[in-house]
Motif scaffolding. Structure first.
Motif: not given
Length: 288
Positions: A101-102, A104-105, A149, A151-152, A154-155, A173, A191-192
């Motif tokens: 996810i990180t 891809s964004n 984007l 929603r991440n 993974e954070t 990140l 979004h981060n």
């Protein structure tokens, strides 16, 4: 007649040596191997670099006119700086199998050129620099997230933090050192987007477990080194003490003041960015 008995005196038996001497002798008889000095396995050893699935490029430049007093207020963003001085291109390899996810964004942000015109707004000499501050002020070098984007999640996933900042050129990140304004973070579409790059010369363990490592520099480490050598604003000790007191009593101006610390004294910005096609997804970093 029985044989004559031997007249050779029998030596008296000696008492056994103390137990600590026996232990010392047993250690001396052991072969000298590295296993006596180092454990056979260590859980603290860094994980090997994962395969690189994607590549992006980020071009950095200087804008000498950005801080000039005659610069028009509300002028257009830095991506069209009239007196840009290119610093060079950095090619990042991304770990798409580890943190999809990180990656891809970040790839989407670069492919849409959304980072274009954003500032390198924090630089800690000998450690790392940060870019991609999110906001609505393009004339201040802030970034707007492009549509699409994800929603991440993974954070908040502990497995996403397993990779460490063990060498210069690590792409991460920026979560623990994020400088986005509080009101920006409260936006439902937030979004981060801030990212950091370690500059060396050594590792940055203080960044571990707080920021998600998702790539590394493949080309352009000389550009990273050039950015790292830029002088930064460092407040005097009295200013730091006053700021600590203001923060202690809850003065919001303390946080605003701290946002100017560690800023490069030259305007370094992202002049272009994009995606590069990878022909070999298993490509590994070539840095030492």
């Amino acid at each position: 007649m029985s044989p004559m008995a031997s007249t050779t005196p029998t030596p008296p038996s000696l008492p056994p040596p103390p137990s600590h001497q026996l232990r010392r002798r047993s250690l001396l008889l052991l072969p000298f191997t590295s296993s006596l000095l180092y454990p056979l396995s260590s859980s603290s050893a860094p994980l090997p670099s994962p395969p690189i699935t994607d590549r992006v490029f980020v071009d950095f430049s200087l804008c000498a006119s950005y801080l000039r007093s005659d610069r028009p207020l509300g002028a257009s963003d830095l991506s069209i700086c009239p007196d840009a001085e290119p610093l060079g291109r950095v090619v990042f390899g991304l770990y798409g199998r580890s943190v999809p996810i990180t990656v891809s964004n970040f790839r989407t942000i670069c492919a849409s050129a959304s980072y274009r015109g954003s500032l390198v707004h924090k630089l800690l000499p000998g450690q790392f620099f940060v870019a991609g501050k999110q906001g609505l002020r393009r004339d201040k070098g802030e970034v707007r997230p492009p549509p699409g984007l994800a929603r991440n999640a993974e954070t908040v996933n502990p497995k996403a933090f397993e990779l460490k900042h063990v060498r210069p050129g690590t792409l991460s990140l920026c979560l623990g050192q994020n400088d986005d304004d509080d009101e920006v973070k409260l936006d439902p579409e937030y979004h981060n987007m801030e990212f950091l790059v370690t500059t060396g010369p050594g590792p940055c363990p203080q960044l571990d477990n707080e920021n998600i490592v998702f790539g590394t520099v493949l080309e352009g480490m000389d550009v990273v080194t050039a950015i790292a050598s830029t002088p930064t604003y460092q407040p005097a000790e009295k200013i730091r003490q006053f700021n600590d007191f203001a923060s202690f009593i809850g003065d919001e101006r303390a946080q605003v003041a701290r946002s100017t610390w560690d800023r490069p004294l030259k305007t370094i910005y992202i002049s272009d960015c994009g995606e590069l096609k990878v022909t070999k997804p298993s490509l590994t970093p070539t840095l030492p």
